[in-house]
Motif scaffolding. Structure first.
Motif, PDB file in Angstrom:
ATOM      1  N   LEU A  75      29.205  40.468 -14.686  1.00  0.00           N
ATOM      2  CA  LEU A  75      26.911  40.551 -14.493  1.00  0.00           C
ATOM      3  C   LEU A  75      26.410  42.139 -14.787  1.00  0.00           C
ATOM      4  O   LEU A  75      25.094  41.922 -15.325  1.00  0.00           O
ATOM      5  CB  LEU A  75      26.720  40.109 -13.381  1.00  0.00           C
ATOM      6  CG  LEU A  75      27.366  38.764 -12.977  1.00  0.00           C
ATOM      7  CD1 LEU A  75      27.077  38.093 -11.701  1.00  0.00           C
ATOM      8  CD2 LEU A  75      26.346  37.211 -13.926  1.00  0.00           C
ATOM      9  N   ARG A  76      27.304  42.648 -14.596  1.00  0.00           N
ATOM     10  CA  ARG A  76      27.023  44.244 -14.577  1.00  0.00           C
ATOM     11  C   ARG A  76      26.643  44.308 -15.829  1.00  0.00           C
ATOM     12  O   ARG A  76      25.735  45.262 -17.165  1.00  0.00           O
ATOM     13  CB  ARG A  76      27.982  45.406 -14.010  1.00  0.00           C
ATOM     14  CG  ARG A  76      27.172  45.474 -12.712  1.00  0.00           C
ATOM     15  CD  ARG A  76      27.653  46.382 -11.731  1.00  0.00           C
ATOM     16  NE  ARG A  76      27.498  46.432 -10.306  1.00  0.00           N
ATOM     17  CZ  ARG A  76      26.134  47.086 -10.182  1.00  0.00           C
ATOM     18  NH1 ARG A  76      25.602  47.780 -10.901  1.00  0.00           N
ATOM     19  NH2 ARG A  76      25.834  47.405  -8.418  1.00  0.00           N
ATOM     20  N   ALA A  81      22.372  44.775 -21.147  1.00  0.00           N
ATOM     21  CA  ALA A  81      22.524  44.422 -22.125  1.00  0.00           C
ATOM     22  C   ALA A  81      21.026  43.682 -22.388  1.00  0.00           C
ATOM     23  O   ALA A  81      20.522  43.064 -23.585  1.00  0.00           O
ATOM     24  CB  ALA A  81      23.353  43.222 -22.977  1.00  0.00           C
ATOM     25  N   GLY A  82      20.920  43.848 -21.680  1.00  0.00           N
ATOM     26  CA  GLY A  82      19.330  43.195 -21.164  1.00  0.00           C
ATOM     27  C   GLY A  82      18.845  41.305 -20.164  1.00  0.00           C
ATOM     28  O   GLY A  82      17.966  41.173 -20.709  1.00  0.00           O
ATOM     29  N   GLU A  83      20.345  41.315 -20.994  1.00  0.00           N
ATOM     30  CA  GLU A  83      20.169  39.343 -20.791  1.00  0.00           C
ATOM     31  C   GLU A  83      20.039  39.059 -18.570  1.00  0.00           C
ATOM     32  O   GLU A  83      20.247  38.079 -19.066  1.00  0.00           O
ATOM     33  CB  GLU A  83      21.436  39.093 -21.179  1.00  0.00           C
ATOM     34  CG  GLU A  83      21.489  39.652 -23.216  1.00  0.00           C
ATOM     35  CD  GLU A  83      22.688  38.913 -22.938  1.00  0.00           C
ATOM     36  OE1 GLU A  83      23.160  37.988 -23.503  1.00  0.00           O
ATOM     37  OE2 GLU A  83      23.005  39.564 -24.184  1.00  0.00           O
ATOM     38  N   ILE A  84      20.130  40.039 -17.703  1.00  0.00           N
ATOM     39  CA  ILE A  84      19.718  39.668 -16.734  1.00  0.00           C
ATOM     40  C   ILE A  84      18.552  40.423 -16.248  1.00  0.00           C
ATOM     41  O   ILE A  84      18.679  41.848 -15.914  1.00  0.00           O
ATOM     42  CB  ILE A  84      21.094  39.603 -15.572  1.00  0.00           C
ATOM     43  CG1 ILE A  84      21.755  38.758 -15.994  1.00  0.00           C
ATOM     44  CG2 ILE A  84      20.638  39.747 -14.844  1.00  0.00           C
ATOM     45  CD1 ILE A  84      23.598  39.510 -15.179  1.00  0.00           C
ATOM     46  N   PRO A  85      17.017  39.997 -16.945  1.00  0.00           N
ATOM     47  CA  PRO A  85      16.229  41.384 -16.522  1.00  0.00           C
ATOM     48  C   PRO A  85      16.303  42.027 -15.280  1.00  0.00           C
ATOM     49  O   PRO A  85      15.692  43.505 -15.706  1.00  0.00           O
ATOM     50  CB  PRO A  85      15.299  40.419 -16.807  1.00  0.00           C
ATOM     51  CG  PRO A  85      15.193  39.250 -17.606  1.00  0.00           C
ATOM     52  CD  PRO A  85      17.174  38.794 -17.045  1.00  0.00           C
ATOM     53  N   LYS A  86      16.103  41.793 -14.452  1.00  0.00           N
ATOM     54  CA  LYS A  86      16.390  42.547 -13.021  1.00  0.00           C
ATOM     55  C   LYS A  86      17.444  42.622 -12.647  1.00  0.00           C
ATOM     56  O   LYS A  86      17.874  41.560 -12.251  1.00  0.00           O
ATOM     57  CB  LYS A  86      14.701  41.776 -12.526  1.00  0.00           C
ATOM     58  CG  LYS A  86      14.561  42.803 -11.499  1.00  0.00           C
ATOM     59  CD  LYS A  86      13.282  42.318 -10.898  1.00  0.00           C
ATOM     60  CE  LYS A  86      12.504  43.111  -9.909  1.00  0.00           C
ATOM     61  NZ  LYS A  86      12.179  44.701 -10.003  1.00  0.00           N
ATOM     62  N   TRP A  87      18.130  43.787 -12.126  1.00  0.00           N
ATOM     63  CA  TRP A  87      18.669  43.402 -11.225  1.00  0.00           C
ATOM     64  C   TRP A  87      18.837  44.139  -9.738  1.00  0.00           C
ATOM     65  O   TRP A  87      18.061  45.001  -9.961  1.00  0.00           O
ATOM     66  CB  TRP A  87      20.170  45.208 -11.309  1.00  0.00           C
ATOM     67  CG  TRP A  87      20.922  45.127 -10.578  1.00  0.00           C
ATOM     68  CD1 TRP A  87      21.332  45.805  -9.566  1.00  0.00           C
ATOM     69  CD2 TRP A  87      22.450  43.834 -10.998  1.00  0.00           C
ATOM     70  NE1 TRP A  87      23.015  45.487  -9.610  1.00  0.00           N
ATOM     71  CE2 TRP A  87      23.155  44.383  -9.748  1.00  0.00           C
ATOM     72  CE3 TRP A  87      22.370  43.301 -12.050  1.00  0.00           C
ATOM     73  CZ2 TRP A  87      24.410  43.858  -9.868  1.00  0.00           C
ATOM     74  CZ3 TRP A  87      23.989  42.861 -12.075  1.00  0.00           C
ATOM     75  CH2 TRP A  87      24.438  42.689 -11.621  1.00  0.00           C
ATOM     76  N   ARG A  88      18.543  43.343  -8.771  1.00  0.00           N
ATOM     77  CA  ARG A  88      17.639  43.156  -7.231  1.00  0.00           C
ATOM     78  C   ARG A  88      18.510  44.062  -6.756  1.00  0.00           C
ATOM     79  O   ARG A  88      18.462  44.560  -5.164  1.00  0.00           O
ATOM     80  CB  ARG A  88      17.718  42.318  -7.043  1.00  0.00           C
ATOM     81  CG  ARG A  88      16.558  40.758  -7.874  1.00  0.00           C
ATOM     82  CD  ARG A  88      15.257  41.456  -7.716  1.00  0.00           C
ATOM     83  NE  ARG A  88      14.777  40.016  -8.078  1.00  0.00           N
ATOM     84  CZ  ARG A  88      13.686  39.612  -7.992  1.00  0.00           C
ATOM     85  NH1 ARG A  88      13.693  39.225  -6.210  1.00  0.00           N
ATOM     86  NH2 ARG A  88      12.998  38.057  -8.230  1.00  0.00           N
ATOM     87  N   GLY A  89      20.247  44.285  -6.897  1.00  0.00           N
ATOM     88  CA  GLY A  89      20.615  45.109  -5.338  1.00  0.00           C
ATOM     89  C   GLY A  89      20.903  44.681  -4.665  1.00  0.00           C
ATOM     90  O   GLY A  89      20.632  44.906  -3.397  1.00  0.00           O
ATOM     91  N   HIS A 143       2.591  43.021 -10.300  1.00  0.00           N
ATOM     92  CA  HIS A 143       3.933  43.015 -10.829  1.00  0.00           C
ATOM     93  C   HIS A 143       5.098  42.870 -10.643  1.00  0.00           C
ATOM     94  O   HIS A 143       6.310  43.043 -11.440  1.00  0.00           O
ATOM     95  CB  HIS A 143       4.008  45.324 -10.751  1.00  0.00           C
ATOM     96  CG  HIS A 143       5.201  45.355  -8.985  1.00  0.00           C
ATOM     97  ND1 HIS A 143       6.168  45.820  -8.426  1.00  0.00           N
ATOM     98  CD2 HIS A 143       3.508  45.967  -8.019  1.00  0.00           C
ATOM     99  CE1 HIS A 143       5.525  45.825  -7.254  1.00  0.00           C
ATOM    100  NE2 HIS A 143       4.561  45.637  -7.157  1.00  0.00           N
ATOM    101  N   LYS A 144       4.606  41.895 -10.201  1.00  0.00           N
ATOM    102  CA  LYS A 144       6.137  40.681  -9.348  1.00  0.00           C
ATOM    103  C   LYS A 144       7.036  40.636 -10.206  1.00  0.00           C
ATOM    104  O   LYS A 144       6.129  39.603 -11.497  1.00  0.00           O
ATOM    105  CB  LYS A 144       5.998  39.940  -7.871  1.00  0.00           C
ATOM    106  CG  LYS A 144       5.398  40.559  -6.724  1.00  0.00           C
ATOM    107  CD  LYS A 144       6.396  40.403  -6.004  1.00  0.00           C
ATOM    108  CE  LYS A 144       7.411  39.647  -5.089  1.00  0.00           C
ATOM    109  NZ  LYS A 144       8.303  40.330  -4.974  1.00  0.00           N
ATOM    110  N   ALA A 145       7.887  40.344 -10.413  1.00  0.00           N
ATOM    111  CA  ALA A 145       8.878  39.970 -11.529  1.00  0.00           C
ATOM    112  C   ALA A 145       8.788  38.105 -11.529  1.00  0.00           C
ATOM    113  O   ALA A 145       8.587  37.093 -12.438  1.00  0.00           O
ATOM    114  CB  ALA A 145      10.519  40.019 -11.411  1.00  0.00           C
TER     115      ALA A 145
END
Length: 288
Positions: A75-76, A81-89, A143-145
């Motif tokens: 997933l990282r 590569a931009g295919e998981i647009p937002k990494w929430r942590g 600005h929320k995703a």
């Protein structure tokens, strides 16, 4: 648009566009992966076995930690590569049902791409008046995703791994609305709603746990982070009219508000011809 239309939106997806996501050797899907994304997962053979019929987590990963580790690595790379647009942590625990031990953890931002079961808490904060309950309505930040600028509850949030539901209610209440912990703990669990629907971010396969929190008349919620723009106290007539006449409320918030209206008698079977269909629709049952 009717109340029932708002409910139906939360139960619309096209199964032919997906293939099941399973543990190898199992027949019960954990989720559903779109065909295009499944093709991309072929680039990660150490993490996934991809066939025309399914996406599998290989049987050699036989425990929570090994499954979680191999998934995180893949997933990282997909995020880079931009295919998981937002990494929430923030990790979700992924399993078959609430209360069952999670089978692995997954980064929240990836969850809709796999259509796995996710959970959240939704708190209707209300003030009781002579005309019945009045709801605190939040407006999401622009600005929320997900659902920017839409109307929301007093408090709502996804359920992270490692917290109880009430711990999450208290955390989100402080972060989003500056609700003191002692007051937030008065929230009462009043049910749960489940839906499966296609959204811009992917396939939402969610259970939302509903809470009611009666607030003092002199309490003023205040945004405490950048997720909420403002709060306003609305009559239930205003809430129901906005649900019926627009899509201003976030899609799942409309469901929880209808659930609230039913329980508090603001939707009446003598005056609402679709009453039975609304009740059944909130349970995921629809007549053709």
């Amino acid at each position: 648009m009717s109340y029932l239309d708002r409910i139906r939106i939360c139960h619309q997806w096209r199964p032919e566009r997906y293939r099941p996501f399973l543990l190898e050797g199992d027949t019960q899907p954990l989720g559903w992966v779109g065909h295009d994304f499944a093709a991309r997962l072929k680039d990660f053979p150490s993490a996934f076995t991809v066939t025309e019929a399914a996406v599998l987590l290989p049987a050699r990963y036989g425990d929570f930690e090994s499954r979680s580790a191999v998934l995180e690595e893949a997933l990282r790379e997909l995020h880079a590569a931009g295919e998981i647009p937002k990494w929430r942590g923030e990790d979700y625990g992924i399993g078959r049902r609430w209360g069952a031990p999670p089978l692995f953890r997954m980064e929240r931002g990836a969850v809709p791409l796999f259509g796995v079961l996710a959970y959240g808490v939704h708190v209707n904060g209300y003030v009781m008046g002579d005309d019945g309950p009045r709801l605190w309505v939040g407006k999401r930040a622009a600005h929320k995703a997900v659902a920017p600028g839409k109307l929301d509850h007093l408090v709502a949030g996804g359920q992270p791994l490692g917290l109880s539901l009430m711990e999450n209610v208290v955390k989100e209440a402080q972060e989003e609305a500056s609700v003191p912990a002692d007051l937030a703990r008065l929230a009462r669990p009043v049910g749960a709603l489940r839906y499966l629907c296609e959204r811009e971010e992917g396939l939402r396969n969610d259970v939302v746990f509903c809470f009611d929190l009666e607030l003092p008349g002199d309490f003023q919620p205040t945004p405490n982070d950048d997720e909420v723009e403002s709060f306003a106290l609305w009559s239930m007539d205003q809430v129901l009219e906005r649900i019926r006449e627009s899509d201003d409320f976030k899609f799942n918030v409309a469901l929880v508000n209808l659930h609230f209206a039913l329980r508090h008698g603001m939707l009446n079977p003598d005056r609402e011809p679709a009453y039975q269909a609304i009740v059944e629709g909130l349970q995921g049952r629809f007549e053709d």
